[in-house]
Design a protein around this motif. Structure first.
Motif, PDB file in Angstrom:
ATOM      1  N   VAL A  26       0.838  -1.201   0.000  1.00  0.00           N
ATOM      2  CA  VAL A  26       0.000   0.000   0.000  1.00  0.00           C
ATOM      3  C   VAL A  26       0.876   1.255   0.000  1.00  0.00           C
ATOM      4  O   VAL A  26       0.595   2.236  -0.700  1.00  0.00           O
ATOM      5  N   THR A  27       1.954   1.224   0.782  1.00  0.00           N
ATOM      6  CA  THR A  27       2.853   2.373   0.862  1.00  0.00           C
ATOM      7  C   THR A  27       3.450   2.701  -0.501  1.00  0.00           C
ATOM      8  O   THR A  27       3.467   3.863  -0.929  1.00  0.00           O
ATOM      9  N   VAL A  28       3.941   1.679  -1.186  1.00  0.00           N
ATOM     10  CA  VAL A  28       4.525   1.891  -2.514  1.00  0.00           C
ATOM     11  C   VAL A  28       3.451   2.287  -3.520  1.00  0.00           C
ATOM     12  O   VAL A  28       3.667   3.170  -4.371  1.00  0.00           O
ATOM     13  N   ALA A  29       2.270   1.659  -3.425  1.00  0.00           N
ATOM     14  CA  ALA A  29       1.185   1.946  -4.372  1.00  0.00           C
ATOM     15  C   ALA A  29       0.750   3.404  -4.291  1.00  0.00           C
ATOM     16  O   ALA A  29       0.444   4.025  -5.324  1.00  0.00           O
ATOM     17  N   LEU A  30       0.713   3.978  -3.102  1.00  0.00           N
ATOM     18  CA  LEU A  30       0.313   5.374  -2.963  1.00  0.00           C
ATOM     19  C   LEU A  30       1.296   6.302  -3.665  1.00  0.00           C
ATOM     20  O   LEU A  30       0.891   7.284  -4.306  1.00  0.00           O
ATOM     21  N   THR A  66      -1.125  11.731   3.309  1.00  0.00           N
ATOM     22  CA  THR A  66      -0.874  12.259   4.648  1.00  0.00           C
ATOM     23  C   THR A  66      -1.531  11.378   5.699  1.00  0.00           C
ATOM     24  O   THR A  66      -0.929  11.060   6.738  1.00  0.00           O
ATOM     25  N   TRP A  67      -2.765  10.977   5.448  1.00  0.00           N
ATOM     26  CA  TRP A  67      -3.471  10.093   6.382  1.00  0.00           C
ATOM     27  C   TRP A  67      -2.705   8.791   6.579  1.00  0.00           C
ATOM     28  O   TRP A  67      -2.564   8.301   7.707  1.00  0.00           O
ATOM     29  N   TRP A  68      -2.181   8.232   5.491  1.00  0.00           N
ATOM     30  CA  TRP A  68      -1.453   6.971   5.587  1.00  0.00           C
ATOM     31  C   TRP A  68      -0.172   7.141   6.397  1.00  0.00           C
ATOM     32  O   TRP A  68       0.161   6.306   7.239  1.00  0.00           O
ATOM     33  N   SER A  69       0.548   8.227   6.151  1.00  0.00           N
ATOM     34  CA  SER A  69       1.783   8.470   6.888  1.00  0.00           C
ATOM     35  C   SER A  69       1.514   8.640   8.382  1.00  0.00           C
ATOM     36  O   SER A  69       2.239   8.088   9.225  1.00  0.00           O
ATOM     37  N   LEU A 175      15.178  10.140   8.857  1.00  0.00           N
ATOM     38  CA  LEU A 175      15.811  11.450   8.975  1.00  0.00           C
ATOM     39  C   LEU A 175      16.540  11.849   7.697  1.00  0.00           C
ATOM     40  O   LEU A 175      16.548  13.033   7.330  1.00  0.00           O
ATOM     41  N   GLY A 176      17.144  10.880   7.014  1.00  0.00           N
ATOM     42  CA  GLY A 176      17.800  11.203   5.754  1.00  0.00           C
ATOM     43  C   GLY A 176      16.823  11.715   4.713  1.00  0.00           C
ATOM     44  O   GLY A 176      17.125  12.643   3.958  1.00  0.00           O
ATOM     45  N   SER A 177      15.627  11.120   4.697  1.00  0.00           N
ATOM     46  CA  SER A 177      14.597  11.567   3.748  1.00  0.00           C
ATOM     47  C   SER A 177      14.030  12.915   4.164  1.00  0.00           C
ATOM     48  O   SER A 177      13.875  13.820   3.335  1.00  0.00           O
ATOM     49  N   ALA A 178      13.709  13.053   5.460  1.00  0.00           N
ATOM     50  CA  ALA A 178      13.052  14.270   5.929  1.00  0.00           C
ATOM     51  C   ALA A 178      13.955  15.492   5.825  1.00  0.00           C
ATOM     52  O   ALA A 178      13.500  16.580   5.451  1.00  0.00           O
ATOM     53  N   LEU A 179      15.232  15.334   6.137  1.00  0.00           N
ATOM     54  CA  LEU A 179      16.146  16.474   6.144  1.00  0.00           C
ATOM     55  C   LEU A 179      17.004  16.530   4.875  1.00  0.00           C
ATOM     56  O   LEU A 179      17.100  17.586   4.242  1.00  0.00           O
ATOM     57  N   GLY A 180      17.600  15.400   4.510  1.00  0.00           N
ATOM     58  CA  GLY A 180      18.494  15.401   3.359  1.00  0.00           C
ATOM     59  C   GLY A 180      17.794  15.671   2.039  1.00  0.00           C
ATOM     60  O   GLY A 180      18.189  16.570   1.282  1.00  0.00           O
ATOM     61  N   ILE A 181      16.746  14.907   1.768  1.00  0.00           N
ATOM     62  CA  ILE A 181      16.054  15.078   0.480  1.00  0.00           C
ATOM     63  C   ILE A 181      15.273  16.387   0.457  1.00  0.00           C
ATOM     64  O   ILE A 181      15.144  17.022  -0.593  1.00  0.00           O
ATOM     65  N   HIS A 203       8.799  12.570  -4.093  1.00  0.00           N
ATOM     66  CA  HIS A 203       8.229  11.232  -3.913  1.00  0.00           C
ATOM     67  C   HIS A 203       9.210  10.320  -3.165  1.00  0.00           C
ATOM     68  O   HIS A 203       8.797   9.501  -2.328  1.00  0.00           O
ATOM     69  N   ALA A 204      10.500  10.465  -3.478  1.00  0.00           N
ATOM     70  CA  ALA A 204      11.508   9.687  -2.760  1.00  0.00           C
ATOM     71  C   ALA A 204      11.530  10.065  -1.289  1.00  0.00           C
ATOM     72  O   ALA A 204      11.723   9.200  -0.413  1.00  0.00           O
ATOM     73  N   GLU A 205      11.334  11.333  -0.990  1.00  0.00           N
ATOM     74  CA  GLU A 205      11.292  11.781   0.409  1.00  0.00           C
ATOM     75  C   GLU A 205      10.149  11.100   1.168  1.00  0.00           C
ATOM     76  O   GLU A 205      10.346  10.512   2.239  1.00  0.00           O
ATOM     77  N   GLU A 206       8.952  11.179   0.611  1.00  0.00           N
ATOM     78  CA  GLU A 206       7.792  10.617   1.299  1.00  0.00           C
ATOM     79  C   GLU A 206       7.911   9.099   1.441  1.00  0.00           C
ATOM     80  O   GLU A 206       7.627   8.531   2.508  1.00  0.00           O
ATOM     81  N   LEU A 207       8.340   8.443   0.373  1.00  0.00           N
ATOM     82  CA  LEU A 207       8.475   6.987   0.424  1.00  0.00           C
ATOM     83  C   LEU A 207       9.562   6.580   1.419  1.00  0.00           C
ATOM     84  O   LEU A 207       9.394   5.623   2.190  1.00  0.00           O
ATOM     85  N   GLY A 208      10.671   7.297   1.431  1.00  0.00           N
ATOM     86  CA  GLY A 208      11.744   6.989   2.351  1.00  0.00           C
ATOM     87  C   GLY A 208      11.326   7.133   3.800  1.00  0.00           C
ATOM     88  O   GLY A 208      11.677   6.309   4.655  1.00  0.00           O
TER      89      GLY A 208
END
Length: 239
Positions: A26-30, A66-69, A175-181, A203-208
């Protein structure tokens, strides 16, 4: 403690592998829907900030991604708290670290739901000014990120084997996705890049971030054993 665990695992062990694969799917599909719908369907509702695009786009807030996260983070907080209670009941030293990680994940869920971190832009803008760089929240976010990393790594050093590496990997991904990307996105915006590369980065940020939370959930699952004896379920902590 050893005798207790041996007595519990005498039943049929309940495994969560299938559930984990479904959640990962589901995570990847979104993320794929967020990219694919506006790219493949030419309609006013799916492009140029149409309602369907806004509802599926991981770049937007207050929608399905956002709801899924938030659901993943909240589930992670609850599961870590339960595992902490099991560890404490078993007399495990350092069981409090599970409650720290639960509190951190709960705070991140609140942040994702209310967009608190994005309101740090004013603080970052008071510290310094970058020409055309939009994500000033990253500067105070580095301090908060260090606090988050510290809280999660407190638990990681108390785990062993696969569970430890799941926590370390989850923390690094989150943290790498949230801050780095996010920083990379700001650089791309400053360079007037708003095409496919920019779309791929957010998209890489959210998926990461979501994959990082899933790894932290896996660490909790690896630290417990759930068994079924008839209609009764039992939980035990695995040191």
């Amino acid at each position: 403690m050893v005798a207790h665990v041996e007595r519990v695992v005498a039943g049929v062990e309940v495994r969560f592998g299938r559930v984990g694969w479904w959640v990962l799917g589901v995570t990847v599909a979104l993320s794929l829907l967020s990219m694919g719908v506006p790219a493949l369907i030419d309609h006013p509702l799916t492009r140029d900030r149409g309602e369907i695009q806004n509802y599926l786009d991981v770049f937007m807030e207050g929608n399905l991604p956002t709801w899924w996260s938030v659901a993943l983070l909240t589930t992670g907080a609850l599961v870590h708290a339960v595992v902490g209670a099991l560890a404490r009941a078993s007399g495990v030293r350092g069981a409090w670290a599970w409650f720290v990680s639960a509190a951190v994940l709960g705070a991140l869920a609140l942040d994702d739901h209310t967009q608190l971190h994005e309101r740090l832009d004013r603080i970052g803008n008071q510290i310094t000014t970058f020409e055309r760089f939009p994500h000033y929240w990253v500067l105070p976010g580095l301090v908060l990120g260090a606090v988050v990393a510290g809280g999660l790594l407190l638990l990681a050093v108390r785990l062993q084997g696969v569970a430890r590496w799941c926590m370390v990997g989850g923390c690094a991904l989150l943290l790498g996705s949230a801050l780095g990307i996010e920083t990379l996105q700001g650089v791309l915006i400053a360079l007037d890049e708003s095409g496919p590369l920019y779309v791929l980065t957010y998209h890489a940020e959210e998926l990461g971030e979501n994959l990082g939370v899933l790894l932290m959930l896996a660490a909790a699952v690896r630290s417990t054993v759930v068994t079924r004896q008839g209609s009764a379920f039992q939980l035990a902590y695995l040191p």
